[in-house]
Design a protein around this motif. Structure first.
Motif, PDB file in Angstrom:
ATOM      1  N   ALA A  16       0.824  -1.202   0.000  1.00  0.00           N
ATOM      2  CA  ALA A  16       0.000   0.000   0.000  1.00  0.00           C
ATOM      3  C   ALA A  16       0.864   1.260   0.000  1.00  0.00           C
ATOM      4  N   ILE A  20       0.691   3.724  -3.129  1.00  0.00           N
ATOM      5  CA  ILE A  20       0.186   5.084  -2.918  1.00  0.00           C
ATOM      6  C   ILE A  20       1.245   6.107  -3.312  1.00  0.00           C
ATOM      7  N   LEU A 154      -6.406   0.282  -6.633  1.00  0.00           N
ATOM      8  CA  LEU A 154      -5.450  -0.003  -5.575  1.00  0.00           C
ATOM      9  C   LEU A 154      -6.041  -0.857  -4.456  1.00  0.00           C
TER      10      LEU A 154
END
Length: 454
Positions: A16, A20, A154
């Motif tokens: 993540a 990101i 995502l």
């Protein structure tokens, strides 16, 4: 929380953070690239108008392709609009060129933002400024679409990562569960069981192999302990039975056994028990790694000659040679090494036919070698390592006569004498071996390492 859960969470967090950061960088780069394209297009448009003005041909036609997305204005030196594209013809200058050559603003044409570029042009009738603008709606729409795709994709990608990690770790830990189940079922009475070996050669397979080797050691240690207890019990039973037998005879037939004879018998068997108990305690200390010798400088030849004198008194019928004994000094435990010399001497006396020989010499490399040999039957090559085990007798038919011991008063030994030799020599970082001797029997040899303190 188990390893699977922690691994999945860690994998999701790492992915993540990376995704990101990558998504933010991607959006920023996309916006910058699209904005550069708009900026270049606006500069080209303004430069073309400025080039026509500077050529002296007047102000060219300021038509634009899309009335809602582009505009052009030409300003005089005072900032008044002297020419403009049709969609901003009646509007004043949309930006002040004195604030910079580039600006971003909202115009009356649309609520979207426009990128405006100011380009100066020198004309025969005075300086001019060309303002060219183009909407940034394409930039905003493109970045908005990419952002929506990333926001949607995502979380799905991180969910896939979590599921994949959960599954992979679960499969990797499946052998661990089998190993744990098997280990939990192993008790002191089932040390023959072994954990299953998973396929492959990864860390879990090596762990299972290590655990099986540990179980092998535990099983051997338990077997040795049981054998030790059984042999010790057997050795203790003999003197106890002898004492009981003589006591019963003395009570049943007082005239057949005098009190003096009974006392001597009890004393002799009690000494056997005491020596056996002392040997067992010494070996127990060795098993607990508590056999720490108290070292001090000792003349080893004195220990050997003291043992020779004792043997000559105990076995006057044996010839004992000392021609090979030379001076040697080492930091040793005199009590422990004296026990080694005595055990080797008793063992040689027990097996010798008529002759024993001692030798002691310091080697050129600093080692000290002590040898004790006899003219007895010797030790077969296949038994030369086993002879240093506990309660080992190479000829069981000879019972206590054939054992190695640490007493000269007995006709035989308990089978612990050479085991004690091996333990005491090991405590001095030395080695004990047996080979064929020059006298035709066995030669027991003790090698002590160099002593740096001397």
């Amino acid at each position: 929380m188990g390893v699977r859960f922690r691994s999945a969470v860690a994998a999701v967090l790492v992915v993540a953070v990376g995704l990101i950061a990558g998504a933010v960088a991607l959006i920023a780069l996309l916006r910058a690239e699209l904005t550069d394209d708009v900026r270049q297009a606006v500069r080209d448009r303004a430069g073309q108008v400025a080039a026509v003005i500077e050529s002296g041909r007047g102000v060219p036609s300021l038509t634009v392709g899309d009335q809602d997305e582009q505009f052009v204005q030409v300003l005089d030196a005072r900032g008044d609009v002297i020419a403009a594209s049709p969609n901003v013809k009646d509007l004043p200058a949309l930006t002040d060129p004195r604030q910079g050559s580039e600006s971003t603003l909202s115009t009356p044409l649309d609520e979207d933002r426009f990128l405006v570029v100011a380009v100066a042009a020198e004309a025969p009738g005075g300086d001019r400024t060309v303002l060219a603008g183009q909407t940034l709606i394409g930039v905003d729409e493109s970045t908005r679409i990419v952002t929506r795709l990333l926001v949607t994709g995502l979380p799905l990608l991180m969910l896939v990562v979590a599921c994949a990690t959960w599954t992979a770790v679960g499969r990797a830990l499946a052998p661990v569960a089998a190993i744990r189940s098997e280990v939990e079922a192993i008790s002191a009475t089932e040390l023959h069981r072994r954990v299953p070996l998973p396929a492959g050669r990864d860390e879990i397979a090596r762990l299972a192999t290590t655990m099986n080797r540990m179980l092998d050691r535990l099983e051997r240690a338990q077997s040795a302990q049981r054998r030790f207890i059984s042999d010790a019990s057997h050795e203790l039973r003999s003197p106890v039975a002898s004492i009981r037998q003589h006591a019963e005879v003395a009570l049943a037939h007082p005239d057949r056994l005098t009190s003096e004879r009974l006392a001597r018998t009890v004393l002799s068997e009690d000494l056997r028990i005491q020596r056996l108990v002392d040997d067992l305690l010494l070996l127990a200390r060795a098993d607990e790694e508590a056999l720490r010798p108290r070292l001090r400088p000792v003349d080893l030849d004195d220990l050997v000659l003291d043992e020779v004198r004792r043997l000559r008194r105990a076995a006057p019928g044996l010839r004992i040679g000392t021609a090979g004994v030379s001076a040697a000094r080492r930091r040793v435990d005199p009590r422990g090494l004296g026990r080694v010399v005595r055990n080797l001497g008793d063992n040689a006396a027990r097996h010798a036919r008529s002759e024993i020989a001692f030798d002691l010499a310091e080697q050129p490399d600093g080692r000290v070698v002590l040898g004790v040999e006899d003219d007895g039957p010797g030790v077969p090559p296949e038994d030369r390592e086993r002879v240093f085990d506990r309660f080992v007798r190479l000829d069981e038919a000879r019972s206590r006569r054939s054992g190695d011991g640490d007493d000269a008063d007995d006709a035989g030994g308990s089978g612990l004498g050479l085991a004690i030799v091996a333990e005491l020599v090991a405590a001095h970082d030395g080695t004990a071996t047996v080979t064929d001797g020059r006298l035709g029997g066995a030669r027991f040899e003790v090698t002590l390492p160099p002593d740096p303190a001397l």
